[in-house]
Design a protein around this motif. Sequence first.
Motif, PDB file in Angstrom:
ATOM      1  N   MET A  18       0.824  -1.212   0.000  1.00 64.09           N
ATOM      2  CA  MET A  18       0.000   0.000   0.000  1.00 64.09           C
ATOM      3  C   MET A  18       0.859   1.263   0.000  1.00 64.09           C
ATOM      4  SD  MET A  18      -3.034  -1.075  -0.291  1.00 64.09           S
ATOM      5  CE  MET A  18      -3.688  -2.758  -0.267  1.00 64.09           C
ATOM      6  N   GLY A  22       1.973   1.716  -5.502  1.00 64.12           N
ATOM      7  CA  GLY A  22       1.026   0.635  -5.741  1.00 64.12           C
ATOM      8  C   GLY A  22       1.716  -0.677  -6.095  1.00 64.12           C
ATOM      9  N   ILE A  64      -0.433  -7.910   3.896  1.00 64.48           N
ATOM     10  CA  ILE A  64      -0.974  -6.552   3.782  1.00 64.48           C
ATOM     11  C   ILE A  64      -0.750  -5.804   5.091  1.00 64.48           C
ATOM     12  CG2 ILE A  64      -2.709  -7.238   2.095  1.00 64.48           C
ATOM     13  CD1 ILE A  64      -4.802  -7.196   4.318  1.00 64.48           C
ATOM     14  N   ARG A 382      -6.947   0.814  -0.110  1.00 68.45           N
ATOM     15  CA  ARG A 382      -6.218   1.876   0.599  1.00 68.45           C
ATOM     16  C   ARG A 382      -7.102   2.544   1.649  1.00 68.45           C
ATOM     17  NH1 ARG A 382      -1.399   3.602  -1.784  1.00 68.45           N
ATOM     18  NH2 ARG A 382      -1.621   5.704  -0.932  1.00 68.45           N
ATOM     19  N   THR A 385      -6.611   0.895   4.839  1.00 74.48           N
ATOM     20  CA  THR A 385      -5.208   0.782   5.257  1.00 74.48           C
ATOM     21  C   THR A 385      -4.597   2.173   5.366  1.00 74.48           C
ATOM     22  OG1 THR A 385      -4.616   0.329   2.932  1.00 74.48           O
ATOM     23  CG2 THR A 385      -4.881  -1.570   4.393  1.00 74.48           C
ATOM     24  N   SER A 400       0.745   1.303   5.958  1.00 74.18           N
ATOM     25  CA  SER A 400       1.465   0.767   4.809  1.00 74.18           C
ATOM     26  C   SER A 400       2.695   0.032   5.313  1.00 74.18           C
ATOM     27  CB  SER A 400       1.867   1.881   3.834  1.00 74.18           C
ATOM     28  OG  SER A 400       2.762   2.806   4.440  1.00 74.18           O
TER      29      SER A 400
END
Length: 497
Positions: A18, A22, A64, A382, A385, A400
């Motif tokens: 993230m 990208g 993630i 996103r 996150t 991130s």
Amino acid sequence: MAKVSVDTLVLGGTLLPMNRAGTILKDGGLAITGDRITDVDYCHRLRKKYTAERTIDARRTAIIPGLVDTYGHAGHGLIRGLYHPIHGWPAGHLYWHATTDRWWYAEAQLAATERLSFGVTTGASIIGSTPARTDSPIFAIRNAEAYSKVGIRAVLGVGPPDQFIPHIPTPWSGTHFEGGQWFERTFTHEDAVANSVEVIKKWHRGANGRIKIALAPAYLFGRHTNRGRFAYEYKPEDIPVMVERGEEMRELADLYGVQIHTHIFAGSVEFALENFGEETVDGLLGPDVVVAHGNGLSSREVEALGRNQCGVATAPSTAENVWYGYPPIMGLLEAGANVSISTDGSAPRFSFDIFKDIHRAMWHQWMIHGTQTVLPVGKALRMVTIDAARVLGMSDEVGSLEPGKKADVTLVNLDKPHLSPETFVPNLLAYYANGNDVDTVMVDGVILMEKREILSIDREKVMKLAREEAENAFDRVDLEKYKEADHNFWHGIHYEE
């Protein structure tokens, strides 16, 4: 060249950091030292550079950032399922007159454990329904203690009831259990503010920075839906009081360095612009203001929130989407607001599983605009996150997976029938994954859950205490109307009065 020693290597999964670029790293991984991420790279490079005390095999997982839930409510976890479309649910009276501080601790433990099990490493919770329960600081303090014990991050909202739509009877009162007896005590706006300040002083940035406190006035600009729900006809003499209370929240937020977390629906900002004036509105708003819901906003309201770079915690699962319309996410983003997707969990009809809200938020925008080309999957991810972390003012530390940031990591098991084959992982996460697919979770580099086993706390003890405290509260409140299961319930086509 000698290898560098790190604490943990996470190797072999599909990594979605993230970051701004990208990046998607197939067979990617992380190097972690202490509570920070040391490196993010392909596995073969990490193996060449580092040796670790512990290596996590992340093959067939999505790696993630820990998910960030920007809006929820404490208390709701112990009344889940108690909801009726006509009778509502028992949050108000039960929270204020049938619960002990131990009840609030039990609920917070359960909520934090639920969030952890769904991969959420940072969660915002208002202490109670609307308003926050701040007739004493103890309820927020017990919440903070519970979240600290479970080990995830929390932003806990405290603040006074709204002067005009308080959602509790006047004079305001709460019932406390002390010395084996129940005592009802009245309290004032000033009492609630003082108690909120005490919570801020005791717990803001507590638990090694994992716990933060926010001021949570229910309605910074009032509630003006004109839909016959929570109706109040504001009078000219109310305006100075509203401005004074709003400025009080702003001054306290600035003094203590905390956010303001408030509900805003259709008409609220318009009302404030017309009656407070644009300068006053702009003085109250800012990047440290989190707007919960944001349903049915006009273009003028969107512009004001965007101009002030406010955070918006949309809640795709809530009834407000039925009552007031969907939040104009695309317009808010274009105007400059920071927008996130939240659960508003964990009751009356939904859990803290934020995965369900990702595609639901996308569907809502498709319905508004009549096309599936709006709100791409990557942007939606996103919004739970890094964008969500920005809404809570935490994007420098979490949201991130990048070198130097906190090692808050969620691994999603892709080795499931509904997630196979591994075609395009972002789409699998947004459309198909659910919270029970989360396999392993880390906060500050500490493994809190591994292979679905929670390590930081005894899950069975958490649920046992929650059941006991729920039953104790239920003994003091008549809940039968929320559990009607008559002939019409099973065979009717709509609920009847």
